[in-house]
Design an enzyme around this catalytic site. Sequence first.
Site, PDB file in Angstrom:
ATOM      1  N   GLY A  14      43.403  25.297 -40.569  1.00 28.55           N
ATOM      2  CA  GLY A  14      43.960  25.984 -41.735  1.00 28.55           C
ATOM      3  C   GLY A  14      43.515  27.432 -41.910  1.00 28.55           C
ATOM      4  N   THR A  15      43.141  28.095 -40.828  1.00 27.48           N
ATOM      5  CA  THR A  15      42.704  29.488 -40.996  1.00 27.48           C
ATOM      6  C   THR A  15      43.891  30.406 -41.309  1.00 27.48           C
ATOM      7  OG1 THR A  15      42.703  29.868 -38.602  1.00 27.48           O
ATOM      8  CG2 THR A  15      40.611  29.230 -39.609  1.00 27.48           C
ATOM      9  N   ASN A  16      45.072  30.086 -40.803  1.00 29.03           N
ATOM     10  CA  ASN A  16      46.266  30.854 -41.210  1.00 29.03           C
ATOM     11  C   ASN A  16      46.578  30.591 -42.684  1.00 29.03           C
ATOM     12  OD1 ASN A  16      47.846  32.445 -39.037  1.00 29.03           O
ATOM     13  ND2 ASN A  16      47.123  30.612 -37.958  1.00 29.03           N
ATOM     14  N   LEU A  91      59.389  18.587 -36.572  1.00 28.99           N
ATOM     15  CA  LEU A  91      60.230  18.106 -37.676  1.00 28.99           C
ATOM     16  C   LEU A  91      61.598  17.654 -37.152  1.00 28.99           C
ATOM     17  CD1 LEU A  91      59.306  20.950 -40.180  1.00 28.99           C
ATOM     18  CD2 LEU A  91      58.686  18.530 -40.426  1.00 28.99           C
ATOM     19  N   ASN A 105      57.601  29.435 -38.981  1.00 28.19           N
ATOM     20  CA  ASN A 105      56.475  28.908 -38.180  1.00 28.19           C
ATOM     21  C   ASN A 105      55.758  30.065 -37.501  1.00 28.19           C
ATOM     22  OD1 ASN A 105      54.913  26.942 -36.687  1.00 28.19           O
ATOM     23  ND2 ASN A 105      56.191  27.377 -34.910  1.00 28.19           N
ATOM     24  N   HIS A 107      53.662  30.861 -33.955  1.00 26.68           N
ATOM     25  CA  HIS A 107      53.418  30.296 -32.631  1.00 26.68           C
ATOM     26  C   HIS A 107      52.525  31.257 -31.835  1.00 26.68           C
ATOM     27  CE1 HIS A 107      54.114  27.775 -29.178  1.00 26.68           C
ATOM     28  NE2 HIS A 107      54.283  28.871 -28.464  1.00 26.68           N
ATOM     29  N   GLU A 172      47.358  36.780 -35.824  1.00 22.35           N
ATOM     30  CA  GLU A 172      48.183  35.840 -36.604  1.00 22.35           C
ATOM     31  C   GLU A 172      47.948  36.019 -38.103  1.00 22.35           C
ATOM     32  OE1 GLU A 172      48.692  32.032 -33.589  1.00 22.35           O
ATOM     33  OE2 GLU A 172      47.398  31.811 -35.310  1.00 22.35           O
TER      34      GLU A 172
HETATM   35  C1  GAR Z   1      47.392  28.727 -34.742  1.00 22.91           C
HETATM   36  O1  GAR Z   1      46.862  29.506 -33.715  1.00 22.91           O
HETATM   37  C2  GAR Z   1      48.888  28.556 -34.557  1.00 22.91           C
HETATM   38  O2  GAR Z   1      49.495  29.643 -33.911  1.00 22.91           O
HETATM   39  C3  GAR Z   1      48.956  27.336 -33.687  1.00 22.91           C
HETATM   40  O3  GAR Z   1      47.924  26.500 -34.158  1.00 22.91           O
HETATM   41  C4  GAR Z   1      46.865  27.300 -34.651  1.00 22.91           C
HETATM   42  C5  GAR Z   1      46.456  26.738 -35.991  1.00 22.91           C
HETATM   43  O4  GAR Z   1      45.288  27.322 -36.482  1.00 22.91           O
HETATM   44  N1  GAR Z   1      50.227  26.717 -33.798  1.00 22.91           N
HETATM   45  C6  GAR Z   1      50.837  26.102 -32.801  1.00 22.91           C
HETATM   46  O5  GAR Z   1      50.343  25.984 -31.700  1.00 22.91           O
HETATM   47  C7  GAR Z   1      52.195  25.529 -33.149  1.00 22.91           C
HETATM   48  N2  GAR Z   1      52.901  25.152 -31.970  1.00 22.91           N
HETATM   49  P1  GAR Z   1      44.916  27.200 -38.021  1.00 22.91           P
HETATM   50  O6  GAR Z   1      45.104  25.731 -38.425  1.00 22.91           O
HETATM   51  O7  GAR Z   1      43.471  27.598 -38.086  1.00 22.91           O
HETATM   52  O8  GAR Z   1      45.819  28.123 -38.797  1.00 22.91           O
END
Ligand code: GAR
Length: 187
Positions: A14-16, A91, A105, A107, A172
Amino acid sequence: MVKKKACIFISGSGTNLRSIIKNSRDYNFPVNINLIISNKKSAKGISFAKKFSIPHIILDVKKEKFEKIAIKELIERKINLVCLAGFMKVLSKNFIRNFKGKIINIHPSLLPKYKGLNTFKRVMQAGEKITGCTVHFVDEKLDNGKIILKKRVLVNKNETPENLKKKVQLEEYKAYSIAIRKIYNLS
Ligand code: GAR
């Protein structure tokens, strides 16, 4: 400004999510985070929902049940935008059709390159010199919808996939909020 209502879907750290919540506190940011949904009860990101007192729902159930409950909650709470942030479930077409043009999303690659999982390892194996991240609308195909924003990151010699991941994730955190502003014509 009347802010739109957003819901963030997470599966992991969940850092994003954390960076979007922080940006959403700015009164000029176009959305409020009104709901967080995790499909994993072990997701560390749930702690940010608690820390920032944002309603959250844990739906650690099969996809069909997940989607049925999530759709009901999104409609009842009048959510305008669904942000997938490290959400690792694909989904269904039905779900996506219900919220057409309202799901985005992030990526960890420069789409359309490196769709799917293990992007950092594949980028390095291919000897790429540049990679990055992409925020895009979600359509019925995996990592495929209209691109909103990309941010580039240089791949150094002797880089490790772990280090590359850290560098891409720092981008990101900026990219996601810029993309949200952009879809509401605020940048
Ligand atoms: C992020 O780097 C995101 O780009 C990736 O998962 C990570 C989640 O980090 N998403 C994917 O790979 C989707 N296909 P977070 O939970 O710390 O935000």
